[in-house]
Design a protein around this motif. Structure first.
Motif, PDB file in Angstrom:
ATOM      1  N   TYR A  19      33.476  69.730  -3.583  1.00 58.37           N
ATOM      2  CA  TYR A  19      33.959  68.816  -2.567  1.00 58.37           C
ATOM      3  C   TYR A  19      32.885  68.017  -1.942  1.00 58.37           C
ATOM      4  O   TYR A  19      33.165  66.669  -1.403  1.00 58.37           O
ATOM      5  CB  TYR A  19      34.768  69.452  -1.766  1.00 58.37           C
ATOM      6  N   SER A  20      31.564  68.468  -1.402  1.00 62.91           N
ATOM      7  CA  SER A  20      30.802  67.670  -0.906  1.00 62.91           C
ATOM      8  C   SER A  20      29.323  68.036  -1.568  1.00 62.91           C
ATOM      9  O   SER A  20      29.381  68.833  -2.317  1.00 62.91           O
ATOM     10  CB  SER A  20      30.694  68.400   0.552  1.00 62.91           C
ATOM     11  N   TYR A  38      35.175  73.567  -3.403  1.00 59.64           N
ATOM     12  CA  TYR A  38      36.502  73.608  -2.581  1.00 59.64           C
ATOM     13  C   TYR A  38      37.447  74.487  -3.273  1.00 59.64           C
ATOM     14  O   TYR A  38      37.803  74.310  -4.474  1.00 59.64           O
ATOM     15  CB  TYR A  38      37.202  72.011  -3.016  1.00 59.64           C
ATOM     16  N   TYR A  75      35.567  78.384   4.574  1.00 60.92           N
ATOM     17  CA  TYR A  75      36.267  77.230   4.195  1.00 60.92           C
ATOM     18  C   TYR A  75      35.451  76.092   3.633  1.00 60.92           C
ATOM     19  O   TYR A  75      34.147  76.375   3.483  1.00 60.92           O
ATOM     20  CB  TYR A  75      36.785  76.765   5.437  1.00 60.92           C
ATOM     21  N   THR A  78      33.459  70.294   4.893  1.00 63.08           N
ATOM     22  CA  THR A  78      33.624  69.024   4.815  1.00 63.08           C
ATOM     23  C   THR A  78      33.065  67.859   4.593  1.00 63.08           C
ATOM     24  O   THR A  78      33.150  66.988   3.915  1.00 63.08           O
ATOM     25  CB  THR A  78      34.947  68.612   5.991  1.00 63.08           C
ATOM     26  N   LYS A  79      31.656  68.134   5.112  1.00 64.48           N
ATOM     27  CA  LYS A  79      30.456  67.395   4.808  1.00 64.48           C
ATOM     28  C   LYS A  79      29.249  68.320   4.837  1.00 64.48           C
ATOM     29  O   LYS A  79      29.220  69.406   5.523  1.00 64.48           O
ATOM     30  CB  LYS A  79      30.330  66.173   5.803  1.00 64.48           C
ATOM     31  N   GLY A 102      33.063  72.321   9.020  1.00 65.52           N
ATOM     32  CA  GLY A 102      34.234  73.035   8.387  1.00 65.52           C
ATOM     33  C   GLY A 102      34.914  73.537   9.588  1.00 65.52           C
ATOM     34  O   GLY A 102      35.638  72.660  10.384  1.00 65.52           O
ATOM     35  N   PRO A 132      39.821  71.961  12.871  1.00 66.48           N
ATOM     36  CA  PRO A 132      38.846  71.497  11.830  1.00 66.48           C
ATOM     37  C   PRO A 132      37.908  70.189  12.246  1.00 66.48           C
ATOM     38  O   PRO A 132      38.431  69.340  12.889  1.00 66.48           O
ATOM     39  CB  PRO A 132      39.796  71.270  10.709  1.00 66.48           C
ATOM     40  N   THR A 134      36.042  67.211  10.520  1.00 65.26           N
ATOM     41  CA  THR A 134      36.050  66.479   9.377  1.00 65.26           C
ATOM     42  C   THR A 134      35.129  65.782   8.907  1.00 65.26           C
ATOM     43  O   THR A 134      34.838  65.564   7.348  1.00 65.26           O
ATOM     44  CB  THR A 134      37.291  65.142   9.771  1.00 65.26           C
ATOM     45  N   SER A 135      34.078  65.461   9.582  1.00 70.10           N
ATOM     46  CA  SER A 135      32.870  64.940   9.004  1.00 70.10           C
ATOM     47  C   SER A 135      31.895  64.956  10.510  1.00 70.10           C
ATOM     48  O   SER A 135      31.939  65.435  11.418  1.00 70.10           O
ATOM     49  CB  SER A 135      32.999  63.413   8.643  1.00 70.10           C
ATOM     50  N   TYR A 177      38.506  60.803  11.109  1.00 74.00           N
ATOM     51  CA  TYR A 177      38.115  61.345   9.671  1.00 74.00           C
ATOM     52  C   TYR A 177      36.780  60.774   9.437  1.00 74.00           C
ATOM     53  O   TYR A 177      36.286  61.548   8.401  1.00 74.00           O
ATOM     54  CB  TYR A 177      39.202  60.406   8.698  1.00 74.00           C
ATOM     55  N   ASP A 178      35.926  60.079  10.065  1.00 70.64           N
ATOM     56  CA  ASP A 178      34.580  59.855   9.577  1.00 70.64           C
ATOM     57  C   ASP A 178      33.792  59.223  10.814  1.00 70.64           C
ATOM     58  O   ASP A 178      34.294  58.725  11.758  1.00 70.64           O
ATOM     59  CB  ASP A 178      34.535  59.072   8.537  1.00 70.64           C
TER      60      ASP A 178
END
Length: 287
Positions: A19-20, A38, A75, A78-79, A102, A132, A134-135, A177-178
């Motif tokens: 995933y990352s 992931y 988990y 995410t990044k 995460g 959570p 996200t980035s 999101y980022d």
């Protein structure tokens, strides 16, 4: 003299969907990267892999990726990012410093044989639950600072030395999101589910500049700031094959739109405005 042709593509098959990922940015280390799993469960992994053999004359320039250390991560990450190349941490040890997001922001000290969590940062100390993350992005001008974003509409700027937040702000009307820092240590930009690309200045957080908004309020999923010319930011709309480049001197309009993919864009990379890498997922047909 016969010149041996070096292999151009190197493949590592992870034991789970990836995933990352992040390249190690230390100037004394080549071809080391971290990849994150992931899996739809609590227990996930981070794998540090290294390309071996390409500098060995006996290998004829044919290298292979090998796993050096795998460690558990709550988990999917995410990044993940290695610390900036000239972080003071590297002057004190030969271990790598890796950050992940995460449920929380974590910093890991990683060697060729082990990994230890150094820091876990949580700004929501009044509840057992957390929104959570996200980035995030590591400030290269001031490596003591990391900025993270969350689905709870906020961004948090962390002081790693004090292990305390410098500030937290509501950045968007919906999920963020980022997050990306500019070359200027005080400037950062975000995108989110409200369809906007926004720019912030740490010195004046009472205001932000909306650089771009999607006409139908579709979510903007990722962004990348041109590290050589900070006037340009690239982003893309979720479930779209279009990459949008914005000139911050002319907000509200896209100065360039790229649509080279037939499928949806999922990743943006690249420091140069002339060399943006954007990736679409591989489609697999089952019969």
């Amino acid at each position: 003299m016969e010149i041996l042709k070096r292999k151009e593509i190197y493949t590592y098959e992870a034991p789970w969907p990836v995933y990352s990922m992040s390249w190690c940015r230390r100037p004394d280390v080549k071809f080391r990267m971290a990849i994150g799993s992931y899996k739809e469960e609590y227990s996930n992994q981070i794998n540090i892999i290294q390309l071996y053999g390409i500098d060995n004359k006996d290998s004829n320039g044919v290298g292979t990726f090998r796993s050096s250390v795998i460690f558990d991560h709550p988990y999917p990450a995410t990044k993940l990012m290695f610390a900036p190349a000239y972080h003071t941490y590297y002057s004190e040890t030969d271990r790598d410093l890796v950050a992940t997001t995460g449920d929380y922001l974590r910093l890991w000290s990683v060697s060729n044989s082990s990994a230890e969590m150094n820091i876990m940062l949580n700004n929501n100390k009044h509840s057992e639950y957390c929104a959570p993350l996200t980035s995030f992005d590591w400030n290269e001008s001031d490596p003591n600072i990391i900025g993270v974003c969350s689905i709870d509409t906020t961004c948090t700027i962390w002081d790693l030395t004090k292990q305390q937040p410098k500030t937290q702000l509501i950045a968007h009307d919906k999920e963020v999101y980022d997050f990306s820092f500019s070359n200027d240590a005080n400037m950062f930009a975000t995108v989110g589910a409200d369809g906007s690309l926004r720019m912030f200045d740490l010195r004046f957080l009472e205001h932000s500049t909306i650089l771009y908004e999607t006409p139908d309020n579709s979510s903007l999923l990722r962004l990348v700031w041109n590290k050589l010319d900070s006037n340009f930011i690239a982003t893309f709309v979720v479930d779209s094959n279009r990459t949008i480049v914005v000139d911050i001197r002319m907000p509200s309009i896209a100065c360039i739109e790229l649509s080279g993919h037939s499928g949806d864009v999922i990743v943006l990379r690249g420091p140069l405005i002339h060399h943006i890498i954007y990736v679409q997922p591989l489609k697999i047909n089952k019969h």
